[in-house]
Design an enzyme around this catalytic site. Sequence first.
Site, PDB file in Angstrom:
ATOM      1  N   GLU A   7      30.925  31.680  39.188  1.00 31.82           N
ATOM      2  CA  GLU A   7      31.488  30.374  38.839  1.00 31.82           C
ATOM      3  C   GLU A   7      30.565  29.215  39.219  1.00 31.82           C
ATOM      4  OE1 GLU A   7      35.651  29.828  39.942  1.00 31.82           O
ATOM      5  OE2 GLU A   7      35.918  32.007  39.896  1.00 31.82           O
ATOM      6  N   ASP A  80      35.321  34.460  41.157  1.00 35.35           N
ATOM      7  CA  ASP A  80      36.008  34.539  42.455  1.00 35.35           C
ATOM      8  C   ASP A  80      37.144  35.572  42.434  1.00 35.35           C
ATOM      9  OD1 ASP A  80      34.296  32.556  43.207  1.00 35.35           O
ATOM     10  OD2 ASP A  80      35.786  30.940  43.123  1.00 35.35           O
ATOM     11  N   ASP A  82      40.231  35.822  42.965  1.00 34.91           N
ATOM     12  CA  ASP A  82      41.588  35.284  43.056  1.00 34.91           C
ATOM     13  C   ASP A  82      42.148  35.126  41.646  1.00 34.91           C
ATOM     14  OD1 ASP A  82      40.310  33.048  42.049  1.00 34.91           O
ATOM     15  OD2 ASP A  82      40.412  31.897  43.901  1.00 34.91           O
ATOM     16  N   GLU A  84      42.720  32.566  39.647  1.00 27.48           N
ATOM     17  CA  GLU A  84      41.965  31.749  38.697  1.00 27.48           C
ATOM     18  C   GLU A  84      40.651  32.437  38.322  1.00 27.48           C
ATOM     19  OE1 GLU A  84      43.140  28.887  37.319  1.00 27.48           O
ATOM     20  OE2 GLU A  84      44.998  29.061  38.481  1.00 27.48           O
ATOM     21  N   TYR A 293      30.832  27.984  50.961  1.00 32.96           N
ATOM     22  CA  TYR A 293      31.573  27.259  49.943  1.00 32.96           C
ATOM     23  C   TYR A 293      32.655  26.370  50.559  1.00 32.96           C
ATOM     24  CZ  TYR A 293      33.519  26.280  45.440  1.00 32.96           C
ATOM     25  OH  TYR A 293      33.941  25.630  44.322  1.00 32.96           O
ATOM     26  N   ARG A 295      35.321  24.855  49.064  1.00 33.39           N
ATOM     27  CA  ARG A 295      36.708  24.863  48.580  1.00 33.39           C
ATOM     28  C   ARG A 295      37.312  26.224  48.894  1.00 33.39           C
ATOM     29  NH1 ARG A 295      34.884  20.892  44.440  1.00 33.39           N
ATOM     30  NH2 ARG A 295      33.484  22.440  43.599  1.00 33.39           N
ATOM     31  N   HIS A 340      37.265  33.102  49.375  1.00 31.07           N
ATOM     32  CA  HIS A 340      36.012  32.750  50.043  1.00 31.07           C
ATOM     33  C   HIS A 340      36.194  32.860  51.548  1.00 31.07           C
ATOM     34  CE1 HIS A 340      34.788  30.985  46.186  1.00 31.07           C
ATOM     35  NE2 HIS A 340      36.000  30.485  46.142  1.00 31.07           N
TER      36      HIS A 340
END
Length: 656
Positions: A7, A80, A82, A84, A293, A295, A340
Amino acid sequence: MDLIIVESPTKANTLGRFLGGDFMVLATMGHIRDLPEKKLGVDVEADFEPEYVVSAKKKETVDRIKKSSKEAGKIYLATDPDREGEAIAYHVASVMGSKLKPSRITFHEITKHAIDEAMAHPGEINMNLVEAQTARRILDRLVGYKLSPLLWKKIRRGLSAGRVQSVTVRLIVEREKEIEKFVPIEYWEVETLLQKFLGGEMPDAPKFLAKLAKKNGQKLEIRNQTEADGIVADLQKAGYEIFNIEKKEVKRNPYPPFTTSMMQQAASNRLGWSSKKTMQVAQGLYEEGLITYHRTDSTNLAEEAVMGCRDYIGSNFGSEYLPEGPRFYKTKSRSAQEAHEAIRPTELEKKDFLAGDAKKLYDLIWNRFVACQMNPAIVESTVVTTQAVNENNIYLLETRGAIEKFNGWRVLYGQVEEIDEEGDKIERLPEVNIGDELKLLELKPMQKFTLPPPRFNEASLIKTLEELGIGRPSTYAPTISTIQERNYVEKQNKAFFPTPLGVAVNDFLMEYFADVLDFQFTAKMEDNLDAIAGGTLKRVPVLAEFYYPFIKKLEGVDRVAQRVAVQTEATGESCPKCQQGSVVIRVGRFGKFLSCSRFPECDWRAPFVQKVEGFKCPKCGGDVVYKKTKKGKGFYGCVNYPKCDFASWRKPAKQG
DNA sequence: CAGTGAGCGAGCTTCCGCTTGACTT
């Protein structure tokens, strides 16, 4: 050549370095497809079928991925791990149109070991997880794109409502209402200044403050001056001695390493930064490869980072700072996806080249991380109880204090202000023993009032949203921007106040759509999404169960509800044009402005200006005022506009 | 980056979550 899709471009570079030249690594830069912006994009009749489009902004990225996929040997989707991220992987696979079936790989930390492990165990896209994300996306679209137009019709054009922003506004509006209806209650405290009695003159004997706590074994509540005076008179004729000394050693454990919300809160409290600014500075550090990371909702740490940290503590601070084993932190938030690591420095070497804001945030992250693997601080807390006795009553007075016996992790991440458990500032403790006689030097009755709950600031707002499971690390800062751009709330001295417009919108939504604004709405949605991800529920029935009652209600409100008038604020001045009306403050698209209370009979209006103190216009010497653009962005302009066209995005530096 | 509110009725506004740009005087 094999192709890997991630991403973030920074992650792509890091991965490229780890893997060497045999791999091509490309970044999607977030979602590549989404519902269309200009229409609903959900075919409700056809089982809520979503219409996904590649936006103009994403076309180049998508084209590059498509082209590379045709030339690739193997394709790995490493978005990622997850909900999303799974959806992004799915959309990339759908859009790519490659004959090769891409593999799905995941890792939660960017380390050589984690990547090798992921490459060794390729899997497939988890379609249940994709379904859960699709349900989330459609639900948010239905709520947002159905409620907003109702607000245009019933209140004003351009307004917005949504699952996250409307609850955020609700918090601020309801807090303001609590403050408005708050009735302060009077109470009194009695403080004494005491001195150890040594007989005769004793200028050097220890003096200390003690606060009245109990009368005849009962907790003492003094409600008014009459009661306070009575107690003071009673205390005047009492004899004082040390009754008890209680010492307790307390361990204070370090804080967990930063998640996004914790970093935003710490930067707000310690540096006075907005969440937006914090994220901008963090982005820079991340792109430089200095931090992991930024976020994230997880407090997990890569094992090798923890080991490196322990070595560093051992050799730089000594063994008394190093616990026997590494510390692990559990993520508290129920809605956490933990894709993350926590936010930590990528290396422990000090970065001397950093300066300014980057250094401030980096040091905060570095200190918080290293501190989280250190030994607890040891604090000795002491309560000295003094007894005051006269012929009728026995009073107890307390002096509380805390002494740090060992600083531990606080050597790096000290407190902003030392506060003990009672919330009182720490006093220096006297050197006294049980049975010591005391002399009363002063008696101070103090009138106090209970305080209303404090207004939210960015730190407390983000903390509350996270506790409610509302919003995500990537959305806290943008949500706070949105509700200000819509003029629902405004920030004064870092505290959020609702505007009359925000109150009007909130009251309207709460009257008719209290279920959507319920603090548990997101939590219930998350339960359903988890069930979809787990395969026990299906997307369409979950959406239908929400949508049909919702749209029925909405249609009813559309028919029945009157248009809502937004409250105005009086200024006390009379209208300079018609002389009949008064000048009122209204909230428009660009924030506050002045107008005549008789509008539309009288159309007088003037800008509501907030003078910027300590600065004059460099072009004409007039005052500088703070205003908002059509898009809601703040800027600084000359008060003499349009005669003078001075304008600036940034706050001008103080002059003189 | 210079306007606002109502209503007239052109043409338009709006969600959450994932990412990073590029325009600064």
